[in-house]
Design a protein around this motif. Structure first.
Motif, PDB file in Angstrom:
ATOM      1  N   ILE A  73       0.834  -1.204   0.000  1.00  0.00           N
ATOM      2  CA  ILE A  73       0.000   0.000   0.000  1.00  0.00           C
ATOM      3  C   ILE A  73       0.870   1.256   0.000  1.00  0.00           C
ATOM      4  O   ILE A  73       0.621   2.202  -0.762  1.00  0.00           O
ATOM      5  N   LEU A  74       1.918   1.240   0.845  1.00  0.00           N
ATOM      6  CA  LEU A  74       2.804   2.412   0.910  1.00  0.00           C
ATOM      7  C   LEU A  74       3.469   2.659  -0.442  1.00  0.00           C
ATOM      8  O   LEU A  74       3.588   3.795  -0.894  1.00  0.00           O
ATOM      9  N   LYS A  75       3.880   1.572  -1.059  1.00  0.00           N
ATOM     10  CA  LYS A  75       4.498   1.721  -2.380  1.00  0.00           C
ATOM     11  C   LYS A  75       3.481   2.281  -3.379  1.00  0.00           C
ATOM     12  O   LYS A  75       3.782   3.163  -4.172  1.00  0.00           O
ATOM     13  N   GLY A  76       2.258   1.769  -3.280  1.00  0.00           N
ATOM     14  CA  GLY A  76       1.197   2.256  -4.162  1.00  0.00           C
ATOM     15  C   GLY A  76       0.937   3.737  -3.976  1.00  0.00           C
ATOM     16  O   GLY A  76       0.707   4.472  -4.940  1.00  0.00           O
ATOM     17  N   ILE A  77       0.979   4.181  -2.732  1.00  0.00           N
ATOM     18  CA  ILE A  77       0.745   5.601  -2.458  1.00  0.00           C
ATOM     19  C   ILE A  77       1.920   6.446  -2.951  1.00  0.00           C
ATOM     20  O   ILE A  77       1.744   7.553  -3.455  1.00  0.00           O
ATOM     21  N   ALA A  78       3.114   5.864  -2.854  1.00  0.00           N
ATOM     22  CA  ALA A  78       4.297   6.586  -3.306  1.00  0.00           C
ATOM     23  C   ALA A  78       4.325   6.740  -4.824  1.00  0.00           C
ATOM     24  O   ALA A  78       4.862   7.709  -5.347  1.00  0.00           O
ATOM     25  N   VAL A  79       3.748   5.746  -5.525  1.00  0.00           N
ATOM     26  CA  VAL A  79       3.724   5.788  -7.001  1.00  0.00           C
ATOM     27  C   VAL A  79       2.256   5.716  -7.428  1.00  0.00           C
ATOM     28  O   VAL A  79       1.758   4.660  -7.781  1.00  0.00           O
ATOM     29  N   PRO A  80       1.559   6.850  -7.392  1.00  0.00           N
ATOM     30  CA  PRO A  80       0.107   6.830  -7.612  1.00  0.00           C
ATOM     31  C   PRO A  80      -0.285   6.197  -8.945  1.00  0.00           C
ATOM     32  O   PRO A  80       0.280   6.532  -9.980  1.00  0.00           O
ATOM     33  N   GLY A  81      -1.211   5.259  -8.879  1.00  0.00           N
ATOM     34  CA  GLY A  81      -1.729   4.628 -10.086  1.00  0.00           C
ATOM     35  C   GLY A  81      -0.955   3.405 -10.525  1.00  0.00           C
ATOM     36  O   GLY A  81      -1.392   2.676 -11.413  1.00  0.00           O
ATOM     37  N   TYR A  82       0.195   3.157  -9.917  1.00  0.00           N
ATOM     38  CA  TYR A  82       1.020   2.005 -10.297  1.00  0.00           C
ATOM     39  C   TYR A  82       0.523   0.753  -9.611  1.00  0.00           C
ATOM     40  O   TYR A  82       0.259   0.764  -8.405  1.00  0.00           O
ATOM     41  N   GLN A  83       0.399  -0.330 -10.370  1.00  0.00           N
ATOM     42  CA  GLN A  83      -0.113  -1.581  -9.808  1.00  0.00           C
ATOM     43  C   GLN A  83       1.011  -2.340  -9.102  1.00  0.00           C
ATOM     44  O   GLN A  83       1.921  -2.837  -9.741  1.00  0.00           O
ATOM     45  N   VAL A  84       0.906  -2.427  -7.776  1.00  0.00           N
ATOM     46  CA  VAL A  84       1.940  -3.105  -6.993  1.00  0.00           C
ATOM     47  C   VAL A  84       1.521  -4.562  -6.777  1.00  0.00           C
ATOM     48  O   VAL A  84       0.431  -4.816  -6.252  1.00  0.00           O
ATOM     49  N   PRO A  85       2.375  -5.505  -7.169  1.00  0.00           N
ATOM     50  CA  PRO A  85       2.045  -6.908  -6.924  1.00  0.00           C
ATOM     51  C   PRO A  85       2.109  -7.209  -5.428  1.00  0.00           C
ATOM     52  O   PRO A  85       2.932  -6.629  -4.710  1.00  0.00           O
ATOM     53  N   PHE A  86       1.253  -8.060  -4.930  1.00  0.00           N
ATOM     54  CA  PHE A  86       1.365  -8.483  -3.535  1.00  0.00           C
ATOM     55  C   PHE A  86       0.922  -9.940  -3.418  1.00  0.00           C
ATOM     56  O   PHE A  86       0.249 -10.466  -4.312  1.00  0.00           O
ATOM     57  N   ALA A  87       1.330 -10.568  -2.339  1.00  0.00           N
ATOM     58  CA  ALA A  87       1.047 -11.991  -2.173  1.00  0.00           C
ATOM     59  C   ALA A  87      -0.344 -12.169  -1.584  1.00  0.00           C
ATOM     60  O   ALA A  87      -0.515 -12.314  -0.378  1.00  0.00           O
TER      61      ALA A  87
ATOM     62  N   GLU B 267       0.704  -9.922 -19.995  1.00  0.00           N
ATOM     63  CA  GLU B 267       1.062  -9.092 -18.847  1.00  0.00           C
ATOM     64  C   GLU B 267       2.431  -8.436 -19.058  1.00  0.00           C
ATOM     65  O   GLU B 267       2.638  -7.279 -18.707  1.00  0.00           O
ATOM     66  N   THR B 268       3.364  -9.192 -19.665  1.00  0.00           N
ATOM     67  CA  THR B 268       4.696  -8.618 -19.903  1.00  0.00           C
ATOM     68  C   THR B 268       4.574  -7.350 -20.745  1.00  0.00           C
ATOM     69  O   THR B 268       5.276  -6.372 -20.514  1.00  0.00           O
ATOM     70  N   GLU B 269       3.670  -7.404 -21.728  1.00  0.00           N
ATOM     71  CA  GLU B 269       3.535  -6.264 -22.636  1.00  0.00           C
ATOM     72  C   GLU B 269       2.814  -5.093 -21.948  1.00  0.00           C
ATOM     73  O   GLU B 269       3.225  -3.948 -22.085  1.00  0.00           O
ATOM     74  N   THR B 270       1.759  -5.377 -21.176  1.00  0.00           N
ATOM     75  CA  THR B 270       1.070  -4.263 -20.513  1.00  0.00           C
ATOM     76  C   THR B 270       1.998  -3.606 -19.490  1.00  0.00           C
ATOM     77  O   THR B 270       1.983  -2.394 -19.325  1.00  0.00           O
ATOM     78  N   ARG B 271       2.813  -4.400 -18.823  1.00  0.00           N
ATOM     79  CA  ARG B 271       3.760  -3.810 -17.868  1.00  0.00           C
ATOM     80  C   ARG B 271       4.727  -2.880 -18.576  1.00  0.00           C
ATOM     81  O   ARG B 271       5.074  -1.824 -18.081  1.00  0.00           O
ATOM     82  N   ARG B 272       5.186  -3.335 -19.763  1.00  0.00           N
ATOM     83  CA  ARG B 272       6.113  -2.496 -20.526  1.00  0.00           C
ATOM     84  C   ARG B 272       5.409  -1.205 -20.962  1.00  0.00           C
ATOM     85  O   ARG B 272       5.981  -0.123 -20.918  1.00  0.00           O
ATOM     86  N   ILE B 273       4.171  -1.333 -21.371  1.00  0.00           N
ATOM     87  CA  ILE B 273       3.423  -0.153 -21.790  1.00  0.00           C
ATOM     88  C   ILE B 273       3.332   0.852 -20.643  1.00  0.00           C
ATOM     89  O   ILE B 273       3.563   2.049 -20.817  1.00  0.00           O
ATOM     90  N   HIS B 274       3.036   0.354 -19.432  1.00  0.00           N
ATOM     91  CA  HIS B 274       2.966   1.247 -18.278  1.00  0.00           C
ATOM     92  C   HIS B 274       4.329   1.867 -18.001  1.00  0.00           C
ATOM     93  O   HIS B 274       4.443   3.062 -17.753  1.00  0.00           O
ATOM     94  N   ALA B 275       5.367   1.038 -18.054  1.00  0.00           N
ATOM     95  CA  ALA B 275       6.700   1.518 -17.728  1.00  0.00           C
ATOM     96  C   ALA B 275       7.112   2.643 -18.667  1.00  0.00           C
ATOM     97  O   ALA B 275       7.748   3.619 -18.253  1.00  0.00           O
ATOM     98  N   LEU B 276       6.712   2.519 -19.946  1.00  0.00           N
ATOM     99  CA  LEU B 276       7.135   3.509 -20.933  1.00  0.00           C
ATOM    100  C   LEU B 276       6.067   4.564 -21.198  1.00  0.00           C
ATOM    101  O   LEU B 276       6.243   5.434 -22.029  1.00  0.00           O
ATOM    102  N   ALA B 277       4.960   4.466 -20.460  1.00  0.00           N
ATOM    103  CA  ALA B 277       3.831   5.389 -20.668  1.00  0.00           C
ATOM    104  C   ALA B 277       3.455   5.427 -22.152  1.00  0.00           C
ATOM    105  O   ALA B 277       3.193   6.474 -22.721  1.00  0.00           O
ATOM    106  N   ASP B 278       3.426   4.256 -22.762  1.00  0.00           N
ATOM    107  CA  ASP B 278       3.174   4.127 -24.194  1.00  0.00           C
ATOM    108  C   ASP B 278       1.690   3.819 -24.395  1.00  0.00           C
ATOM    109  O   ASP B 278       1.309   2.713 -24.765  1.00  0.00           O
ATOM    110  N   TYR B 279       0.851   4.826 -24.140  1.00  0.00           N
ATOM    111  CA  TYR B 279      -0.577   4.555 -23.944  1.00  0.00           C
ATOM    112  C   TYR B 279      -1.472   4.708 -25.176  1.00  0.00           C
ATOM    113  O   TYR B 279      -2.667   4.908 -25.029  1.00  0.00           O
ATOM    114  N   GLY B 280      -0.853   4.619 -26.369  1.00  0.00           N
ATOM    115  CA  GLY B 280      -1.679   4.720 -27.575  1.00  0.00           C
ATOM    116  C   GLY B 280      -2.800   3.692 -27.582  1.00  0.00           C
ATOM    117  O   GLY B 280      -3.922   3.970 -27.976  1.00  0.00           O
TER     118      GLY B 280
END
Lengths: 285, 227, 279
Positions: free
Chosen positions: C23-37, C137-150
């Motif tokens: 949660i703290l990581k999520g708050i630190a990076v707003p909108g980023y999907q943090v994996p959790f167990a 998932e690998t591709e959507t993660r890359r899209i988020h990482a690069l903000a490649d939101y076309g």
């Protein structure tokens, strides 16, 4: 061209004089668009491609021929950033910074290049299209990725491009899976060229199509190359295709270049024994 | 305009035990602007080989070939491409085109490549096709379906559509009827008059007499006979 | 009052700590999907296991908990989750938005404006806004990482092409703080403007998909759109049949087999307060 358009009277005479002297629509470029230097890619002990070097100039189409497993697709992958070569440089003349080694670019930079200045036409349109997205959405994606946020204008551009690749614009909202193979391939081309790229990578673009459909696609590609001043690296095993499309040829065998030169020279006066074998193996119609 | 100096040509046939065929040596000639020169000699003597070497289609291993200010022998491919685009025209005996492209387009293409607007290039192509008696009803069809004589005329139209300063003609009047033969000879005369340097193979003796200023016998270049 | 057989709020302290880190990581990076167990919870996936774990991790004994499902406090899902925390944490519960310190929600944001003293926890079924366009998932993660939101925009384009307007009416994608594109969970797009500049902390938990993401207070949240097809927060063009509100989000209720229907507030607390004249 403005000069030509402004001429009155004896149009042809004036054009003749002009065209003979300045020779081409595109001014002589300062340097190559793409410079490939000693690109090598190995898969373990096996050679993918080894020590490949060439220059590609603006407006030029380079054919890469060789049989399956000769390394031509590996080479294309290395050039287009889909594979990481073990050694070498791929210098691309970027619009803003001049020649840059694309292998050492950051991922975002390379991706940006790949969706603006580069095109990649896959042999199988399914690899290059979003099959669940309409034709218009497929063509518009690059524009939207580039920041276009006006639906009407995106649609207009998509519609214009469908027309240019001879797809009925009335089918703009149809999905590619409702299209024939030839139409899918043309749609893939439109999707790639909408951003006005300067370099196209093509992997057997006419492979798997009926001969009559191939001819139409070849004519389309020739026209686009000519009108857009597009440069292209065209990988194929079809010598008839390179004869019609490519200015220059690279012949590959076992991952290495065995012969290069002007397309018709390599095909009509092949020097290397492998090229002679390749050319003499073509069935005559 | 066209200059050939002491060239030789051999073919190495790797698939036939590496046999080396030497087909030409000591070939030299020049063609000045406004001049038409005929290559003569028995068939197989190397007329077409020499033409193809000037065109850059066959590699020149020995000697020097120059067209205008471009040294064809040893030139980078893109220099040859540029040369063919603007300076050197070639009417071969065979028409090689993308299937399904309409005749009018085939003929206009050399102009389009040079950047001429489509409507003007097509107007120019139409003019030539009309002169060569290719009916307008055929313009929208691909020439691949035409008869041999029609294909030959389309090929000629394509070769003359741009006023190349240098021209290579391989049997331009073969398989043509009298009227079309006359048209082609007029085209060649007009090209000469505007200063084109023309090198050709003419089996048609009357045409050769009328058009050519000089004749060069390629038999002189056959290895062993020496000139 | 709490069932002594369970640790406070059901989860063990180690798990809660792991979730709080996410949660703290999520708050630190707003909108980023943090994996959790994500843990197995005593309820099936799809019933809010992600939201429940987030709530369990941030719940304190002094909290007052409200749970809503589609705006209502009295539906099965809301009732069972409320009872779950009553039993395992012994916290006080309420149906009043302005009395709650923690609100767990499925598919709505309360009509009553939230405050800086509140935490809103969303139950999220599919956290990836591009999932149906790009299955990898690998591709959507890359899209988020690069903000490649076309691609995200393509989804809206397809909507307009097919329906003449952006027909996405819930789970309408947003851009968070000018960076990440985020799925706001299946809230109606009517609620999208409430995400923006909200004083409360907003936490999103997806149990099956094992993702947590967050919006810190006062985060700028912009709904994606086109210049010529701007975002509009729409609702049924009626007033509530019970309280008469013309501004709250309405549910359509079929009242008989003869086509009779009525429109009522989906937020039951808001509706009740409004009917009393004291919302």
């Amino acid at each position: 061209m403005a000069l030509l358009d402004a001429s009155g009277g004896d149009i042809f005479r004036e054009e003749e004089a002009r065209m003979t002297s300045s020779s081409s629509k595109y001014p002589e470029p300062d340097g190559p668009l793409l410079s490939v230097r000693s690109v090598t890619k190995r898969y373990g002990a096996r050679i993918g491609c080894e020590d490949i070097s060439f220059d590609l100039w603006p407006g030029e189409v380079l054919g890469v021929v060789g049989e399956s497993g000769s390394g031509k697709s590996t080479l294309l992958g290395c050039l287009s950033g889909q594979l990481r070569p073990d050694a070498g440089e791929v210098l691309f003349d970027t619009r803003d910074r001049g020649p840059v080694d694309t292998l050492r670019m950051s991922e975002p930079q390379r991706r940006h290049l790949a969706r603006t200045d580069w095109a990649f036409v896959h042999q199988n349109p399914r690899d290059g299209l979003r099959m669940g997205v309409s034709a218009g959405g497929n063509v518009g994606e690059r524009l939207m990725a580039g920041g276009a946020r006006h639906y009407g204008r995106i649609r207009e551009a998509a519609s214009d491009w469908l027309g240019r690749v001879e797809i009925d614009t009335g089918r703009i909202d149809d999905r590619p899976r409702q299209f024939s193979g030839g139409m899918q391939q043309r749609l893939q081309i439109a999707r790639n060229l909408v951003s006005g790229p300067r370099l196209a990578f093509m992997d057997e673009p006419t492979g798997g199509l009926d001969v009559s459909v191939q001819a139409r696609l070849l004519d389309l590609l020739r026209g686009l190359v000519r009108d857009m001043g597009l440069s292209a690296v065209l990988v194929t095993h079809d010598l008839a295709v390179v004869r019609l499309l490519a200015d220059r040829l690279i012949v590959m065998k076992d991952g290495r270049v065995v012969e290069t030169g002007l397309t018709d020279q390599v095909l009509d006066d092949p020097q290397h024994d492998y090229t002679q074998l390749l050319v003499s193996s073509v069935l005559q119609v | 305009m066209i200059e050939v100096q002491n060239i030789a040509k051999e073919f190495t046939l790797h698939n036939q035990g590496g046999a080396v065929l030497r087909v030409m040596e000591g070939a030299s000639l020049t063609v000045a602007p406004g001049e038409c020169v005929a290559l003569t000699g028995a068939s197989g003597a190397g007329k077409s080989t020499l033409m193809r070497m000037i065109w850059g289609n066959y590699r020149t291993d020995h000697g020097m070939i120059r067209v205008g200010d471009v040294e064809v022998s040893g030139a980078k491919p893109r220099r040859i491409i540029a040369l063919r685009r603007s300076t050197l025209g070639y009417v071969s005996q065979f028409l090689r085109v993308v299937p399904r492209v309409p005749t009018l387009r085939v003929v206009a293409e050399p102009l389009l490549v040079l950047g001429m607007a489509e409507d003007r290039a097509e107007a120019r192509a139409a003019e030539l096709l009309t002169r060569l008696n290719i009916g307008e009803n055929l313009w929208s069809l691909s020439p691949t379906t035409f008869s041999g004589g029609e294909q030959q005329r389309v090929n000629i139209a394509r070769g003359f559509v741009h006023p190349y300063p240098a021209l290579l003609l391989d049997e331009p009047t073969a398989s043509l009827d009298a009227a079309n033969r006359e048209t082609v000879m007029r085209l060649i005369e007009e090209a000469k008059a505007r200063g084109a340097a023309i090198l050709g193979i003419f089996h048609d003796e009357a045409a050769r007499e009328r058009l050519c200023d000089r004749q060069i016998d390629v038999a002189d270049f056959v290895p062993g006979r020496g000139a | 009052m709490s069932d002594q057989a369970y640790n406070f709020a059901y989860l063990d302290e180690g798990t809660k700590r792991m979730i709080r880190r996410a949660i703290l990581k999520g708050i630190a990076v707003p909108g980023y999907q943090v994996p959790f167990a994500s843990r197995e919870m005593p309820m099936p996936y799809g019933w809010g296991t992600g939201g429940v774990q987030v709530t369990a991790a941030v719940l304190t004994p002094g909290d007052v908990l409200k749970v809503i499902d589609q705006g209502a406090d009295d539906t099965t899902n809301a009732v069972s989750i409320r009872k779950f925390f009553q039993r395992t944490a012994g916290v006080a519960t309420t149906e009043r938005t302005n009395e709650a310190t923690m609100i767990q929600t499925r598919h709505r944001i309360p009509e009553t404006p939230l405050t800086g003293d509140q935490i809103l926890v969303y139950q999220v079924p599919i956290p990836e806004p591009m999932r149906f366009l790009e299955p990898r998932e690998t591709e959507t993660r890359r899209i988020h990482a690069l903000a490649d939101y076309g691609l995200m925009q393509v989804r809206l384009y397809e909507d307009i092409a097919r329906h003449g307007e952006i027909a996405t009416s819930y789970a309408y994608p947003v851009e968070v703080a000018g960076r990440y594109v985020m799925d706001p969970s299946p809230i109606p797009k009517f609620d999208n403007p409430k995400l923006d500049d909200c004083p409360a902390i907003q936490l999103f938990g997806a149990g099956r998909e094992q993702r947590i993401y967050a919006l810190p207070p006062y985060t700028h949240v912009r709904s994606l759109d086109f210049e010529d097809h701007p975002f509009t927060a729409s609702k049924a063009d009626h007033a509530c049949a019970i309280c008469g509100s013309g501004t709250s989000y309405l549910d359509e209720v079929i009242t008989d087999d003869a086509g009779g229907r009525m429109f009522v507030c989906s937020d039951t607390d808001y509706c009740a307060q409004n009917a009393k004249g004291g919302a």
